[in-house]
Design a protein around this motif. Sequence first.
Motif, mmCIF file in Angstrom:
data_model
loop_
_atom_site.group_PDB
_atom_site.id
_atom_site.type_symbol
_atom_site.label_atom_id
_atom_site.label_comp_id
_atom_site.label_asym_id
_atom_site.label_seq_id
_atom_site.Cartn_x
_atom_site.Cartn_y
_atom_site.Cartn_z
ATOM 1 N N PHE A 35 4.814 3.098 -1.167
ATOM 2 C CA PHE A 35 3.573 4.042 -1.508
ATOM 3 C C PHE A 35 4.100 5.320 -1.557
ATOM 4 N N LEU A 36 5.051 5.775 -0.619
ATOM 5 C CA LEU A 36 5.333 7.151 -0.794
ATOM 6 C C LEU A 36 6.211 7.529 -1.988
ATOM 7 N N LYS A 37 7.287 6.534 -2.484
ATOM 8 C CA LYS A 37 7.831 6.394 -3.655
ATOM 9 C C LYS A 37 6.738 6.445 -4.980
ATOM 10 N N MET A 38 6.085 5.983 -4.810
ATOM 11 C CA MET A 38 4.719 5.650 -5.977
ATOM 12 C C MET A 38 4.223 7.106 -6.062
ATOM 13 N N VAL A 39 4.026 7.923 -4.829
ATOM 14 C CA VAL A 39 3.275 9.343 -5.204
ATOM 15 C C VAL A 39 4.291 10.151 -5.814
ATOM 16 N N ALA A 40 5.308 10.046 -5.134
ATOM 17 C CA ALA A 40 6.494 11.031 -5.686
ATOM 18 C C ALA A 40 6.859 10.944 -7.047
ATOM 19 N N ILE A 41 6.935 9.602 -7.594
ATOM 20 C CA ILE A 41 7.547 9.296 -8.920
ATOM 21 C C ILE A 41 6.266 9.481 -9.955
ATOM 22 N N ASN A 42 5.162 9.317 -9.573
ATOM 23 C CA ASN A 42 3.861 9.537 -10.728
ATOM 24 C C ASN A 42 3.889 11.373 -10.312
ATOM 25 N N ALA A 43 4.135 11.980 -9.470
ATOM 26 C CA ALA A 43 4.067 13.205 -9.595
ATOM 27 C C ALA A 43 5.054 13.875 -10.448
#
Length: 565
Positions: free
Chosen positions: A382-390
């Motif tokens: 989830f954390l990676k998902m947020v950062a990648i999409n940003a």
Amino acid sequence: MTSTQVACGALLLFVFALVWSMVRENNKRKKKFLEKIKKSWGAVPTREYSWDELEQISAYHKAQPKNSFVIDEITWNDLDMDRIFMLMNQTVSSAGEDYLYAMLHRPEFSEERLKERERLFCFFEKEEKTRICCQQILTTLRKPRGLSLYQSIHVEKDCQVGSPIREILSCVLFFASLVAFMVVPAYGVFAFLAVSGINIITYLKGKEEINRYLGGFRSVMQLIGCADALEKAGISELSEYIKRLKDCKKALGSFRKGSFLVVNHDGMETGPEAVMLDYIRMMTHIDLIKFNSMMKAMREHQKEIEEMIEIFGLLDACISIASFRELLPYYCSPEFDSDKKRAVLDVENLYHPLILEPVANSIKTTQAVLVTGSNASGKSTFLKMVAINAILAQTIHTCMATECKMSYFRVMTSMALRDDLESKESYYIVEIKSLKRILDSAKEETPLLCIVDEVLRGTNTIERIAASSEILASLCLPHVLSFAATHDIELTYMLEEYYTNYHFEEEVKEDDVKFNYLLKKGRVTTRNAIRLLKMTGYDDSIVEASKNAVVRFEQEGSWKKVGEN
């Protein structure tokens, strides 16, 4: 029919057969290329990359001026951004893959630049014929052997350009010996053979010295040829880029004139015409003469050459991103909050692009987020998902979500760290240095999205909880949006005034644990570590003793010695 007529007829027939063969092969190559790019549109790329290839591709990114925020190597590696690059790279040129790699490292903070990229994405998506036409043009930018296109045009920096007098003399002597051979064949033949032999020997030595620079020359000529073809295509939607390319071509006029004497523009070194030209070069040294003036022009016009690489790289990268969008189950273009004094993230149905069957989650927050959950429940993903999409929102103007509103973020992470064997630094030292760079960056005013997974996991429990709480609290600033994951439930209580608690949970059955990977509000209330020991076959005595120890600690607040009754 005379023998001369027969010879001329045979020669004409040979030339016709040669031209027909060349045209036929060229048509076959074009047909094969068209089939390839049509098949690759909206598909998952199959190309594999070695470490050396990625190093070549990254050369363009590393050479760009760092006058704005750049995704650092820690964040890039934490998020596995090389795999993100590979997933979207359908470029057909070296300039395209270089530019795409650099683009993903440099989030934009300008709405104008992002809107221009969006315009190009949509244009190439809708106009298939124009897109294929551009790809046919761009594919002529062949990658030099062992180098990227960008690297090839910078090899010339260490070249010492000398005087061409020796080569001019060799050329004059060759033509003089040829005249002597024609006027006095009986004696002139010896002069012709002697001069030819000397010229060939000296040519091979001179050619060896300049060979390493010819790849750069060929790359520049291919850039000029691409500019010609794009101008001829007359694509009105690309008129601004065509105009810039036209100005660059004009500046490189002296480089282009007579360049065929030095390099084959198409990059091919085989074929009858190439062999014939090679013999002429060996006898006359004409390419060695022209080499000096081309090298001088190349040095004087580096700015124009780099601008051409940037333009073609942008166009190729935009086509690749348009193809990547076709691959996605759904996406949206982000809406940005221009208020630099606060950090905001509001996403609906956000998912991770590298997961085959992803579970989407939504979150809306202007406050820091602390995520808890058991092992393998989905916290790190989830954390990676947020950062990648940003990052993708600010680079390719694409977010893997149905809706996305966010600040213009600098993105930094501290997640997949390891011991640094080269500098002999332990995991803990590497970790605190990684966190320190985020704390320092938080002092700047531009909104910061920071992602931290398992703060200070490299040290003991007491000091970890004490220091982690202070570090995470210090990241709670109006312009900073902090996402952190932890196993330490104590932090959810200590930081509840600073962080909003979220969690992932699982469903535990007799011999199985199932995760739904859905983000839920509040702190986690379940544990699975000891249950997993039992499920993987650990001895019952270990499992039961572990359970009893947990119960006693929760009741009395202290641990008993192992072996005590």
